[in-house]
Write an enzyme that holds these catalytic residues in place. Structure first.
Site, short mmCIF file in Angstrom:
data_model
loop_
_atom_site.label_atom_id
_atom_site.label_comp_id
_atom_site.label_asym_id
_atom_site.label_seq_id
_atom_site.Cartn_x
_atom_site.Cartn_y
_atom_site.Cartn_z
N SER A 262 0.92 -1.21 0.08
CA SER A 262 0.01 0.13 0.02
C SER A 262 0.93 1.36 -0.07
O SER A 262 1.89 1.19 0.55
CB SER A 262 -0.95 0.14 1.16
N ASP A 263 0.33 2.46 -0.65
CA ASP A 263 1.07 3.68 -0.41
C ASP A 263 0.68 3.85 1.25
O ASP A 263 -0.09 3.39 1.94
CB ASP A 263 0.35 4.78 -1.07
N TRP A 264 1.34 4.55 1.62
CA TRP A 264 1.58 5.02 3.08
C TRP A 264 0.12 5.65 3.49
O TRP A 264 -0.13 6.72 3.67
CB TRP A 264 2.53 6.06 3.62
N GLY A 265 -0.85 4.82 4.16
CA GLY A 265 -1.99 4.87 4.74
C GLY A 265 -3.18 4.80 3.79
O GLY A 265 -4.29 5.29 4.15
#
Length: 754
Positions: A262-265
């Site tokens: 995932s991208d961060w968050g």
């Protein structure tokens, strides 16, 4: 000015060719001599030794700032697995000292040089490995760049999927040859920063395949180890838990062997995200709050809600990528730097990479205008250097965290895709040093105040004025600007600054550092503006590389990787403020849109001048009964996807197109020959008038000629058919032209794809 003459005809030949085509070499071995199948075998053996808590520790980030890197997993000593270090970024290692800051992706694209793209990637990979990084978060194919003012376009390459695909492929092959796992991001259709965590990109199936998925397919073909899913939604469903784009398109249709992080968050659920294809979540918690969607929650969900086989698949993919890059070797460097303590603690990994940084910076500079051979400079008696963009930020090149300011010369945008300069060669400093050798008097006004420029201009015979345009990532605002550009004007009243200089009547050279296109009409209307140098985002070697071009040590050879319009509305796209971007422009972005709508650009896609001239002419034809596969990219040897959607679409297909280029000028220079195809009209399927399907950069001495050849793949002469869910070769006659830009005219040749 550059003069590229049309040639009489093309030679269309079948049979053997000399492997000097689009990629310029034959297939390379896997990075460390290990195949995906061998890597999976090792991963399966290791997996059998792990408990579920250990498996969950591998797929769940430890949490924001809970390790030395921007992303960290848990180590498992029983299988020799360290805490995996995941670190930005696409121009160099973020939050680390002793690293090289390379030209941005968009600048690398403007070189149109596959060798430089791969060398840049190799240097990036070597530096990351040297610091003990396992996964380098780059390169970038999303945003593709359909919106010219998109905030993060500069991190990627080009709004043309073919050019971006080749740049992705070459960069990944280079990075992974350096020993680090590349990470293709942001997947997918993440085209703006405004409301990037909320907006839904509603993309039709054909547009998805022919534009946005295309470069990621090339990344997979280059055996990229990991892919990062993006913040946005796709047709109403989050990209990081979208079954169609993760499981169906990526893992099944493209046969992606690595893992999805995932991208961060960007993760939103515990169970659903596992089922729909997410393999690793970053940073684990919600930026330091200690709340984890996976972690203990995932442990509890197995096997009642999440099948054991799915958790095992997630871990197996991550381990296989680690083995595939040879990172299980005892000699792999330990992670000793710390992102949160000033980036110190690691070795200096720069080596001699400033040489490749300078080469990319130099060869990516595009000469847009050169009236009466104003350039190159020939030991002028006096020069005036005007503009804040000519100098290093007086507070220091790294004084603004994540480059969250626009002070001094612009060499990268802002956000997580940045790195710390070991030094920054400013244009003013480089020109002063050269002027001292030449006996040139230099005056200056290194502010953006138009009224302050007069004294410097009055004492000089020629003026060089520096302006820029900046953008970046959503979490930062700079001088009141959001991440996406509010307009396509230069910053700091750049038009007014140029006008103040040009209105003095002195010959004026304009140097532009920019994240993307700006509207140049006001500048071009000034009679004293004799030259425009598009200097892009050149990284740490900014001044040195510019000097090479201004003084003619090297003839400019960069070409625009996007279109520069006469007015912003000509692009036909804009930042969306609502919850949905319907992608109504479909496949018609950048030059495809201009061609389809019959709009004349100011400077077309692929345009760039030189200090010499080139002539295209027809070579003799050689016919052979066999052909060699000269594709430098790799096919996954364990490919299990249907042949139609994976291997066969890359098969060589149709004729080889050959043209000869001659340097008809008086100095050595490099030319980028670009192959464009025009598909026949079809009542059921519409096509862009022209589509880039090959390019080759050649260096030529005065009077020298070289032959370039282009091999086509089945995919290159096909369109995505939604009904059959396959690539279908276009029927009828296909037009081809080889030219110096997308709008350059030439005699066309017609062939049938078969």
């Amino acid at each position: 000015m550059l003069c590229i003459l049309p040639f009489a005809l093309f030679a269309l030949v079948r049979g053997e060719e000399t492997c000097g085509g689009r990629y310029g070499g034959e297939a390379q071995p896997d990075p460390k001599g290990i195949t995906w199948s061998a890597a999976y075998s090792k991963a399966t053996t290791a997996l059998a030794k792990l408990s579920n808590p250990e498996k969950v520790g591998i797929v769940t980030g430890q949490g924001w700032q809970k390790g030395p890197c921007v992303g960290n997993t848990k180590a498992v000593s029983k299988i020799g697995l360290p805490s995996l270090c995941l670190q930005d970024g696409p121009v160099g290692v973020r939050y680390a000292m002793g690293v090289t800051v390379f030209p941005a992706g968009v600048h690398a694209a403007s070189t149109w040089d596959v060798e430089l793209m791969r060398e840049r990637g190799l240097a990036l990979g070597q530096e990351a490995r040297g610091l003990g990084i396992h996964v380098q978060l780059g390169p970038v194919a999303g945003p593709l760049g359909k919106i010219p003012g998109g905030g993060r376009n500069w991190e990627g390459f080009s709004p043309d999927p073919y050019l971006t695909g080749i740049a992705m492929q070459e960069t990944i092959l280079g990075m992974q040859a350096g020993g680090v796992q590349a990470n293709a991001k942001h997947y997918i259709a993440n085209e703006q920063e405004l409301e990037r965590t909320k907006i839904s990109s509603d993309v039709d199936d054909r547009t998805m395949h022919e534009l946005y998925l295309w470069p990621f397919a090339d990344a997979v073909r280059a055996n990229v180890a990991s892919i990062m899913c993006s913040y946005n939604k796709l047709n109403g469903t989050w990209a990081c838990e979208n079954d169609k784009v993760l499981n169906k398109l990526l893992k099944t249709e493209l046969d992606f062997k690595g893992y999805v992080m995932s991208d961060w968050g960007a993760q939103h659920t515990n169970v659903e995200s596992t089922k729909t294809g997410l393999d690793m979540t970053m940073p684990g918690d919600e930026f330091g709050n200690g709340k984890y969607l996976w972690g203990p929650n995932l442990e509890k969900a197995v096997p009642s809600l999440v099948p054991q086989s799915r958790l095992d698949d997630m871990v197996r993919r991550i381990l296989a990528a680690w083995y595939y890059l040879g990172q299980d070797s005892p000699s792999y460097p330990k992670t000793t730097f710390n992102s949160w303590k000033g980036g110190v603690g690691g070795p200096d990994v720069q080596a001699d990479h400033k040489k490749i940084a300078r080469a990319v910076a130099r060869d990516g500079i595009v000469l847009l205008k050169n009236e009466n051979n104003a350039l190159p400079l020939k030991k002028p008696k006096s020069l005036a250097i005007i503009g804040d963009d000519a100098i290093v930020n007086p507070s220091g090149a790294n004084s603004c965290p994540d480059r969250n300011c626009d002070k001094g010369t612009l060499a990268m945008g802002w956000g997580s895709g940045t790195a710390e300069y070991p030094y920054l060669s400013a244009p003013f400093d480089a020109i002063k040093a050269r002027a001292a050798k030449d006996g040139t008097t230099v005056t200056s006004s290194t502010t953006d105040n138009p009224s302050a420029a007069s004294p410097a201009i009055s004492a000089a015979e020629t003026a060089i004025v520096f302006i820029n345009a900046n953008s970046g990532e959503e979490y930062i605002k700079v001088e009141g600007h959001d991440a996406d550009r509010a307009n396509l004007d230069p910053w700091h009243n750049g038009n007014e600054l140029v006008a103040a200089v040009a209105n003095s009547g002195k010959p004026t050279v304009v140097v532009i550092h920019s994240v993307g296109p700006i509207i140049l009409e006001k500048i071009l209307a000034l009679k004293s503006v004799v030259a425009i140098v598009w200097a892009g985002l050149p990284g740490q070697e900014s001044g040195n590389s510019l000097l090479d071009i201004l003084y003619g040590d090297t003839a400019p050879s960069g070409k625009l990787p996007y279109t520069i319009a006469k007015k912003e509305g000509d692009y036909g796209v804009k930042i969306q403020k609502g919850p949905v971007d319907k992608f109504e422009e479909r496949i018609y972005i950048d030059y495809r849109h201009f061609d389809k709508a019959g709009i004349t650009p100011r400077y077309e896609f692929g345009f760039g001048l030189s200090y010499t001239t080139f002539q295209y002419s027809a070579p003799s034809a050689k016919v052979s009964s066999r052909r060699r596969n000269c594709d430098r990219a790799l096919v996954n040897e364990t490919a299990s996807a249907p042949p139609q959607t994976q291997s066969s679409v890359y098969a060589k297909f149709g004729p080889i197109i050959i043209a000869t280029i001659t340097n008809s000028g008086k100095v050595a220079g490099a030319e980028v020959a670009q192959l464009y195809l025009s598909f026949p009209a079809n009542g059921k399927v519409d096509h862009a008038p022209w589509q880039l399907r090959g390019f080759k950069k050649v260096m030529l001495k005065p009077g020298e000629s070289k032959t370039v050849s282009f091999e086509l793949r089945k995919k290159d002469v096909s369109y995505w058919d939604v009904g059959s869910q396959s690539w279908v070769v276009v029927g009828g006659d296909i037009k081809a032209k080889v030219a110096g830009s997308s709008r350059q005219e030439g005699v066309e040749v017609v062939f049938k794809a078969n």
